[in-house]
Design a protein around this motif. Structure first.
Motif, PDB file in Angstrom:
ATOM      1  N   THR A 334       7.858  -3.436   1.506  1.00 24.89           N
ATOM      2  CA  THR A 334       6.743  -3.493   2.458  1.00 24.89           C
ATOM      3  C   THR A 334       5.968  -2.181   2.467  1.00 24.89           C
ATOM      4  O   THR A 334       4.727  -2.163   2.477  1.00 24.89           O
ATOM      5  CB  THR A 334       7.267  -3.808   3.869  1.00 24.89           C
ATOM      6  OG1 THR A 334       8.043  -5.006   3.827  1.00 24.89           O
ATOM      7  CG2 THR A 334       6.126  -3.990   4.848  1.00 24.89           C
ATOM      8  N   TYR A 338       1.788  -1.587   1.178  1.00 28.71           N
ATOM      9  CA  TYR A 338       0.676  -1.094   1.991  1.00 28.71           C
ATOM     10  C   TYR A 338       0.150   0.254   1.508  1.00 28.71           C
ATOM     11  O   TYR A 338      -0.972   0.638   1.847  1.00 28.71           O
ATOM     12  CB  TYR A 338       1.113  -0.992   3.454  1.00 28.71           C
ATOM     13  CG  TYR A 338       1.155  -2.346   4.136  1.00 28.71           C
ATOM     14  CD1 TYR A 338      -0.014  -3.004   4.485  1.00 28.71           C
ATOM     15  CD2 TYR A 338       2.365  -2.969   4.398  1.00 28.71           C
ATOM     16  CE1 TYR A 338       0.018  -4.249   5.094  1.00 28.71           C
ATOM     17  CE2 TYR A 338       2.419  -4.217   4.996  1.00 28.71           C
ATOM     18  CZ  TYR A 338       1.242  -4.849   5.347  1.00 28.71           C
ATOM     19  OH  TYR A 338       1.286  -6.098   5.944  1.00 28.71           O
ATOM     20  N   LYS A 341      -1.901  -1.184  -2.070  1.00 29.17           N
ATOM     21  CA  LYS A 341      -2.768  -2.378  -2.124  1.00 29.17           C
ATOM     22  C   LYS A 341      -4.237  -2.042  -2.336  1.00 29.17           C
ATOM     23  O   LYS A 341      -5.004  -2.876  -2.815  1.00 29.17           O
ATOM     24  CB  LYS A 341      -2.587  -3.209  -0.858  1.00 29.17           C
ATOM     25  CG  LYS A 341      -3.119  -2.567   0.407  1.00 29.17           C
ATOM     26  CD  LYS A 341      -3.001  -3.527   1.571  1.00 29.17           C
ATOM     27  CE  LYS A 341      -3.607  -2.942   2.845  1.00 29.17           C
ATOM     28  NZ  LYS A 341      -3.566  -3.905   3.955  1.00 29.17           N
TER      29      LYS A 341
END
Length: 421
Positions: A334, A338, A341
């Protein structure tokens, strides 16, 4: 007179006479009442002879002496516990024997002082693991205690000889020869399976059979005959499948016959339909199960058995390792998503893709097919690798200790009387 003044113990009626293993002890009543829930504490509170005899082996009303047929060594520790309130163990005694003795006196092993409690519990756990592993390994290998099960059965002598020949390579030269042939056939089957997957060795049509197919057929026949003989020679055939090695034998033999049945059905029905397509997929899956033949080496390899026993005895540690890695993968995948991206050149385009990156990073494999492009992503990758090292290394130590202990228990040692000068 001088000794009586220094060692004055009170009135005679306040002294309790205890005879443990032939050794007499005179202890003050108030000392024993410090722990009223123990056996001796309950004994001196009894009001009838019947109640007294329930707690001791014998009792003399005239001499007011209680008799116990127990270990005097352990009772010295128990008596010291009454007098000082500190409970210590004897290192020269068996931990299970000491535990049973103090349980008789109504004392818990957790009452031991810290200096004794740690090594006592460690030795007890090691002894327990050794006995349980010895029992489980006895199910895998032949032990002499299994031979009594043949008594009273049909053809007991012949089946006993077959059982020892097939299961115990050290029984005779014939059993060693059978074990060597079995290993050679297993290795031949594995080599044939690997070579058969190479494009230049595949047969052109289904109607043509190569030498490798014939070799695999011979290996399967040998495995089938060997398995059938094991079933016939087993002292308890109805419990035969409970052995993990026998389940591996079935998993390595059964796919061949099921595949043969599916292929015969495919030849009978020449029409191409969805059922035949699905049947072909099942056949491919069954062919993959031929890899179980590698595990047949566990019957003849101490190392493979040690690996299986280690995983069996370290289920909690292995589960903890998987849990830690799963949590780390979810967390860092995760994070890296982020941070990467917004980068156009980054291949970490989704969290499922980042799962793969987190797996190869935490396990320090690092294929290099997917990697972060930004500085923040590289910082996250560094933290992921460091956490992976810590997570993997912590349970591995316990697993390796279990593995080494198994080898120590199962490595044959020569007696001192047999040692050469």
């Amino acid at each position: 007179m001088y000794g009586q003044v220094l060692h004055h113990q009170g009135r005679e009626e306040d002294l309790i006479n205890l005879n443990v293993g032939g050794i007499q002890h005179k202890v003050e009543r108030c000392v024993l009442l410090r722990f009223p829930n123990t056996r001796v504490g309950q004994l001196i509170q009894c009001c009838s002879d019947a109640a007294i005899l329930e707690l001791c082996d014998d009792y003399s009303p005239t001499e007011r002496e209680y008799y116990f047929d127990r270990s005097p060594q352990v009772f010295h520790c128990v008596l010291n516990f009454y007098r000082t309130g500190h409970f210590h163990a004897l290192e020269e005694l068996c931990v299970f024997y000491f535990s049973q003795e103090i349980e008789y006196w109504g004392i818990c092993e957790l009452d031991l002082e810290v200096c004794c409690l740690d090594w006592f519990l460690e030795r007890k756990q090691n002894a327990f693991d050794g006995s349980s592993s010895g029992a489980s390994s006895g199910e895998i290998s032949v032990v002499s205690s299994d031979l009594w099960k043949f008594e009273g059965t049909w053809c007991s002598d012949v089946r006993k000889l077959m059982w020892q020949t097939l299961e115990d390579p050290s029984h005779s030269k014939c059993s060693k020869g059978v074990a060597v042939v079995s290993v050679l056939v297993i290795l031949t089957s594995i080599v044939a399976m690997c070579v058969h997957s190479m494009p230049e060795f595949r047969h052109a049509t289904d109607s043509e059979y190569s030498v490798l197919d014939s070799l695999e057929l011979i290996c399967i026949i040998f495995f089938s005959v060997e398995f059938a003989l094991r079933v016939v020679a087993s002292p308890r055939p109805w419990k035969f499948l409970a052995n993990p090695l026998n389940m591996i034998d079935i998993a390595s033999i059964l796919p061949f016959y099921v595949t043969l049945a599916f292929e015969s059905l495919d030849k009978e029905d020449g029409e191409e339909n969805q059922s035949l397509v699905n049947m072909g997929k099942v056949v491919q899956v069954l062919r993959l199960m031929r890899a179980f033949r590698v595990l047949k080496l566990a019957r003849h390899s101490e190392g493979v058995r040690a690996f299986g026993e280690t995983l069996k005895n370290c289920q909690s540690e292995v589960g903890l390792l998987i849990l830690f890695i799963t949590v780390g993968i979810s967390f860092f995948s995760t994070f890296i998503y982020y941070t990467e991206k917004e980068e156009a050149l980054s291949k970490l385009s989704s969290i499922p893709v980042c799962w793969w990156w987190a797996i190869i990073s935490m396990t320090t494999v690092g294929y290099g097919d997917v990697y972060p492009q930004t500085a923040a992503g590289r910082i996250v990758a560094t933290l992921c690798i460091l956490c992976g090292l810590l997570v993997v290394s912590l349970p591995i130590t316990i697993i390796m200790n279990t593995f080494s202990k198994y080898f120590e228990r199962n490595t044959p040692r020569r007696c001192l009387s047999e040692a050469k000068p």
